[in-house]
Design an enzyme around this catalytic site. Structure first.
Site, short mmCIF file in Angstrom:
data_model
loop_
_atom_site.label_atom_id
_atom_site.label_comp_id
_atom_site.label_asym_id
_atom_site.label_seq_id
_atom_site.Cartn_x
_atom_site.Cartn_y
_atom_site.Cartn_z
N ARG A 1 93.14 3.09 170.60
CA ARG A 1 92.76 1.73 170.74
C ARG A 1 93.66 0.79 169.49
NH1 ARG A 1 91.80 -0.80 174.23
NH2 ARG A 1 90.55 -2.36 173.02
N VAL B 1 98.15 0.33 177.73
CA VAL B 1 97.82 -0.72 176.36
C VAL B 1 96.47 -0.99 176.34
CG1 VAL B 1 98.58 -2.67 175.49
CG2 VAL B 1 100.28 -1.35 176.64
N GLU B 2 95.88 -1.18 177.49
CA GLU B 2 94.47 -1.87 177.36
C GLU B 2 93.36 -0.81 176.98
OE1 GLU B 2 93.05 -4.73 177.71
OE2 GLU B 2 94.56 -6.08 178.43
N SER B 3 93.38 0.25 177.51
CA SER B 3 92.22 1.23 177.33
C SER B 3 92.85 2.71 177.08
CB SER B 3 91.38 1.09 178.45
OG SER B 3 92.17 1.72 179.80
#
Length: 378
Positions: free
Chosen positions: A346, A51-53
């Site tokens: 992203r 989810v983050e990167s």
């Protein structure tokens, strides 16, 4: 919760996304799972970098968050992730994973062992979550995650992790085929006694430079820090051959050396400052007994690295109403494919249908004369 369903639907219909992200995750997943397991933490947290990167250690955001776990500078410093011209620990998979685990454990305890609140705070900060809880409490409303009025990104962020976890738990039920990842370490941590150029390391390890850089993304100048750490990560099946080759390579060939020709007015301290090395390192490299210099003297600059950092040249484009991927790609001389990769990497799944809903700004990176790739500041 019904808020998870749209995210599950998106992930269930994007096999290529799982292929690409899990392909990158293969390098780090075993290590991260092992660290979480040793601390008794939920193993679903190993999917948080999805989810983050999208498991890209070079991912970077408009809030200056960086690395697999997307630490902003202040939070990174708070958890020991120092940054300088040579090295950014936020992009170091080992250091950043340790910091992320410490931060998540702290948030879990801060919010009375509620993982959903902890995850929300990881995204928008514990202060924002705490204020939202106080507002609800004052109004006589529940203070669980689903009842709070939080930033839009945070309200989507927690369901995204829950959705990814659900699909990974039962891939067949969601028509997803997960790639095979060995239940074994991917890399070794190799300690080196001196500064080493990453291109030289790749050559000695008989390894593709791109793979070595992915594992060692913390080194901004493609060379280990002059003052350490000098450790590098290597695929486990390349470690022994690398050590043998390194031991038979003269140390003066380990790191790049450039020269500075002394001009009138030059001082050792100014030369050191401009080249981001210490005066003591200059003295040692050049066997100087004093700081006196003569015009025309050639000084070796220790472990200089590349002249520009890995992030390279960048400029930004503000997305406007009516923009399309094709138009942005054409006007900025990048390919639609690169923009699509940026959006996939992203943008939250619920915003990918429209480039204008996704983010306000796109950063193009490359050389000033030839912009060849795109990444987000979302």
């Amino acid at each position: 919760h019904p808020g998870i369903a749209p995210q599950v639907d998106w992930y269930s219909n994007n096999q290529t996304y799982f292929d690409r992200v899990m392909g990158r995750a293969e390098m780090y997943l075993y290590y991260i799972v092992e660290q979480l397991e040793s601390r008794g933490m939920p193993l679903e947290l190993a999917l948080l970098p999805v989810v983050e990167s999208a498991y890209d250690p070079f991912a970077y955001s408009n809030s200056h968050a960086s690395g697999l776990w997307q630490f902003i500078p202040d939070t990174g410093t708070r958890f020991g992730l120092r940054r300088d011209w040579w090295y950014d620990r936020r992009r170091d998979p080992i250091a950043a994973t340790e910091a992320a685990i410490q931060y998540l454990q702290y948030l879990y305890n801060y919010f009375d062992q509620d993982w959903l609140l902890a995850l929300a705070a990881y995204n928008c900060g514990e202060g924002n979550v705490q204020r939202a809880m106080k507002r609800n409490h004052k109004a006589g409303k529940p203070t669980d995650f689903w009842s709070l009025k939080l930033p839009r990104e945070t309200r989507a962020y927690v369901p995204q992790l829950l959705a990814v976890s659900r699909v990974v738990l039962s891939p067949e039920a969601h028509q997803i085929a997960l790639p095979h990842i060995d239940n074994a370490p991917y890399f070794d941590i190799v300690d080196i006694p001196d500064q080493l150029d990453l291109a030289k390391a790749a050559e000695l390890a008989n390894l593709n430079e791109a793979e070595l850089q992915q594992l060692n993304a913390g080194y901004s100048r493609l060379v280990t820090h002059p003052e350490g750490p000098h450790r590098i990560l290597l695929p486990i099946d390349h470690t022994q051959s690398f050590k043998l080759a390194l031991n038979s390579t003269p140390r003066e060939q380990w790191a790049p050396i450039k020269q500075h020709v002394v001009k009138s007015g030059d001082t050792l301290s100014e030369i050191a400052r401009k080249n981001r090395v210490t005066v003591n390192q200059l003295r040692q490299q050049n066997h100087l007994k004093s700081d006196l210099l003569r015009i025309g003297q050639r000084l070796k600059i220790p472990g200089s690295g590349v002249d520009t950092p890995l992030v390279g040249y960048s400029r930004s484009y503000q997305v406007k109403q009516g923009d399309s991927l094709w138009k942005i790609a054409r006007d900025n001389k990048v390919s639609v494919k690169e923009l699509a990769k940026w959006r996939e990497r992203r943008c939250p799944p619920n915003k990918r249908k429209s480039v204008t809903k996704c983010a306000g700004e796109i950063r193009f990176t490359g050389s000033p004369s030839s912009l060849t790739s795109a990444s987000t500041i979302s």
